[in-house]
Design an enzyme around this catalytic site. Structure first.
Site, PDB file in Angstrom:
ATOM      1  N   ASN B  10       0.890  -1.149  -0.060  1.00 35.62           N
ATOM      2  CA  ASN B  10       0.102   0.242   0.170  1.00 35.62           C
ATOM      3  C   ASN B  10       0.789   1.213  -0.068  1.00 35.62           C
ATOM      4  OD1 ASN B  10      -2.297  -1.249   0.016  1.00 35.62           O
ATOM      5  ND2 ASN B  10      -2.523  -1.559   2.153  1.00 35.62           N
ATOM      6  N   CYS B 131       3.975   7.178  11.823  1.00 33.75           N
ATOM      7  CA  CYS B 131       2.895   8.078  11.162  1.00 33.75           C
ATOM      8  C   CYS B 131       2.649   9.144  12.057  1.00 33.75           C
ATOM      9  CB  CYS B 131       1.915   7.308  10.497  1.00 33.75           C
ATOM     10  SG  CYS B 131       1.007   6.035  11.628  1.00 33.75           S
ATOM     11  N   GLY B 167       2.627  -5.220  10.588  1.00 29.95           N
ATOM     12  CA  GLY B 167       4.060  -4.883  10.920  1.00 29.95           C
ATOM     13  C   GLY B 167       3.769  -4.079  12.438  1.00 29.95           C
ATOM     14  N   THR B 168       2.738  -3.040  12.321  1.00 27.81           N
ATOM     15  CA  THR B 168       2.274  -2.428  13.279  1.00 27.81           C
ATOM     16  C   THR B 168       1.677  -3.201  14.405  1.00 27.81           C
ATOM     17  OG1 THR B 168       1.821  -0.505  11.930  1.00 27.81           O
ATOM     18  CG2 THR B 168       0.983  -0.238  14.422  1.00 27.81           C
ATOM     19  N   ASN B 285      -2.871   8.090   8.276  1.00 25.05           N
ATOM     20  CA  ASN B 285      -1.846   7.637   8.805  1.00 25.05           C
ATOM     21  C   ASN B 285      -0.695   7.142   7.753  1.00 25.05           C
ATOM     22  OD1 ASN B 285      -3.634   5.626   8.418  1.00 25.05           O
ATOM     23  ND2 ASN B 285      -2.447   4.132   9.708  1.00 25.05           N
TER      24      ASN B 285
END
Lengths: 343, 311
Positions: B10, B131, B167-168, B285
């Site tokens: 993305n 972000c 990942g977050t 974000n």
């Protein structure tokens, strides 16, 4: 002594913290832990109301650093295990390591009921420290029984020893609890627990129903001290369980003494279901928003009920206390605009 | 400057579309960045297909492709993961390719586009924090510059569940720790805290960020407010959807912060609406990261051109 039919976890020193704006002192902790321990409660949870690391502008600063309080709790308990709660995104895995050093042996990893994959890191850290890890799915009314099963299975796969659903908005009627607990008990290998709130006056009956459906862990707080209109009161749960013939392993009279003599005198107000509390349950709004919304309503001269209803419409989840200020400012602006138009 | 984007997910794809517009991050001039390729590892990824349909090379050989074509590449944007960046960042440096790192690998100095854009222009590696860091550090900096000292700052970031990647989710502590550090090191706060919340509401919510700042006795509240408004304009230069959802407010305490008891706090309520280039607008974000990456890449390009002209 007979084996209890379910395990009682008391959260007076964690969820109760919301109702006193996180202003616990060491002497309160000592008296409450001693009282719960002597009454036979098996697990005592202690942390900032929003979990480890919750002390903040957003949720309110603790009067005393929580780790000092946790250390005191670990020192004075004899039989009861000391538990903590942690919301990933607010607290850190490092916090778990620190409190484990202090003697905390149960870690409840809490997350909104659709976001279980965020708990993997912390459940695994808790397990690697040798702690019992409990997955804690908050605002469980916002997910279906099937959806909760999916989330709970993820937590089970990360190593959670028990999975809780929390009715954080006190929004569930008994049928909602039965369907969810039943689905979880069917699908999971690990035991299930329920954490109830009393915004719809159903905390005790929902907890008993949860037990009947197979939940083997139930939460309470002394005198119901807690977010929103309060939690399932530990002493009432113990008394009602006994009348149902459910063995609790705790002494209801000792818990009544603790609630009456130690906890009630600490309370700035009794836990009642007033309009704001009822709106939480009725509109499905996170219980911890209650007092923050009251302060914002005073500050910006808008209605607390309106703030809570708007937060419900926005589908705010636990932790979004900052949106209370946002909503209050917007309501204040709308009112000002409306007055101008009239004038 | 010839650049590539590594990572065809993305973020990488959104950055590609931004760079292909031809305008710079402020939208007012031509971008000095010439996109050579979007590099992925999955030949079937939507991002690489999109690249090819837009006439951009879309190889799937990953970091090795970049190293094999090092002579034709000056800069790379890393939109993979901390793990991949940590493994290869030295190779990019040895190949004389500047790396703008959108992952949390934190190998290079941290840059917040609206605050310290020009501080590390000669560094071979730039880290973009998070972000939430890109969204809130500017406001912490803005408050700090208007008062004598900022004892404590806090940020709360709420993002739509759909825009929070694996990942977050797998390492959420990394987000809060890195962001909190940026509030101190770049924002200027003495102590700090960062909080992230995921909200699954449908339709998805716009990214929201709230900054709380401890104001010591004697702080000039008007100066704080003015500085916040000025910073909103600065960030809007490269993130048009960045805005104060409500005017900033000063609330009365006292507040018992980790930096000491203060009489007031500033509350800054921000919303970040994405440009909707590849990602949907609610994913502010992700948009603020790609917009800031472009801004940083361009600053480096201008700096290099100046150096060349001067030499």
């Amino acid at each position: 002594m007979t084996t209890p039919d379910y395990r009682l976890i008391d959260s007076t020193l964690r969820d109760g913290s919301h109702a006193i704006s996180h202003q616990y002192y060491a002497e309160d902790v000592v008296r409450i832990v001693k009282g719960l321990d002597a009454a036979g409660v098996q697990v005592i949870e202690i942390a900032h109301g929003d979990g480890l690391g919750g002390s903040s502008f957003n949720y309110g600063f603790s009067a005393v650093p929580e780790k000092e309080l946790i250390a005191r709790a670990c020192e004075v308990t004899t039989n009861a295990k000391i538990a903590c709660l942690l919301l990933p995104g607010i607290g850190l895995a490092d916090d778990l390591r620190e409190v484990n050093e202090l003697g905390v042996s149960v870690a409840r990893i809490a997350v909104h009921c659709t976001e279980a994959d965020v708990t993997e890191q912390h459940i695994k850290v808790a397990k690697s420290l040798g702690m019992e890890a409990i997955g804690f799915l908050m605002m469980a009314h916002m997910n279906s029984p099937e959806g909760l099963v999916e989330q709970a299975l993820l937590m089970q796969s990360y190593g959670a020893d028990t999975i809780y659903i929390a009715d954080s908005a006190g929004a569930m009627i008994t049928e909602d609890v039965r369907r969810r607990v039943n689905a979880l008990v069917e699908a999971l290998e690990v035991p299930v627990g329920v954490h109830a709130h009393n915004n719809l006056a159903m905390a005790v009956s929902n907890s008993i129903a949860a037990y009947q459906e197979g939940a083997r862990n139930l939460d309470g707080t002394s005198a119901g001290l807690g977010a929103g209109a309060g939690n399932c009161p530990t002493e009432i749960l113990a008394a009602v369980s006994t009348k149902y013939g459910i063995e609790t392993g705790v002494d209801p009279l000792a818990l009544m003494d603790l609630a009456e003599e130690v906890v009630r005198p600490l309370m700035p107000r009794q836990q009642v279901i007033d309009r704001a509390g009822l709106i939480l349950g009725y509109a499905g709004v996170y219980g911890s928003f209650l007092l923050h919304a009251e302060r914002a309503a005073e500050r910006y001269n808008v209605s607390q009920a309106e703030i809570l209803l708007e937060l419900g419409r926005r589908q705010a989840v636990g932790g979004q206390e900052d949106m209370i200020i946002d909503v209050a400012l917007e309501l204040a602006r709308k009112h000002a605009e409306a007055e101008e138009t009239q004038a | 400057m010839r650049c590539v984007i590594l990572g065809s997910g993305n973020i990488g794809t959104d950055l590609m579309i931004k760079l292909l517009k031809g305008t710079d991050a402020s939208g007012s001039g031509a971008t000095p960045l010439e996109l050579v390729a979007l590099v992925g590892i999955d030949p079937d990824s939507d991002g690489l297909a999109r690249a090819k349909s837009l006439g951009i090379d879309g190889p799937h050989e990953g970091p090795q492709w970049i190293l094999d074509h090092a002579d034709d590449i000056d800069m790379m944007f890393d939109a993979t993961s901390a793990y991949v960046h940590a493994r290869h960042y030295k190779e990019y440096e040895e190949a004389n390719i500047v790396a703008v790192d959108l992952t949390p690998a934190a190998r290079g100095p941290r840059v917040i586009a609206a605050v310290n854009l020009t501080e590390h222009l000669d560094s071979p590696n730039i880290n973009m924090v998070t972000c939430g860091g890109q969204a809130t550090t500017p406001m912490v900096f803005a408050i700090n510059r208007a008062i004598d000292r900022l004892p404590y700052a806090e940020m709360v970031s709420t993002v739509a569940s759909k825009s929070a990647g694996p990942g977050t989710r797998q390492n959420i502590d990394e987000f809060t720790k890195t962001t909190s550090m940026a509030l101190r090191e770049i924002g200027g706060a003495e102590t700090s805290k960062a909080i992230i919340i995921l909200n699954p509401a449908e339709p998805p919510i716009m990214m929201r960020n709230t900054v709380f700042a401890a104001l010591p006795e004697g702080s000039d509240h008007d100066a704080v407010i003015e500085s916040i408004f000025a910073m909103e304009k600065d960030v809007q230069q490269y993130v048009p959807g960045y805005r104060l959802k409500n005017p900033p407010v000063i609330e009365e305490g006292p507040f018992n912060t980790p930096g000491g008891v203060v009489p007031h706090r500033a509350v800054v309520l921000l919303e970040v609406k994405g440009a909707g280039d590849y990602l949907p607008p609610y994913a502010g974000n992700l948009d603020i990261m790609t917009a800031a990456a472009q801004r940083i890449g361009e600053a480096i390009a201008y700096h290099r051109a100046d150096q060349k002209a001067g030499a």
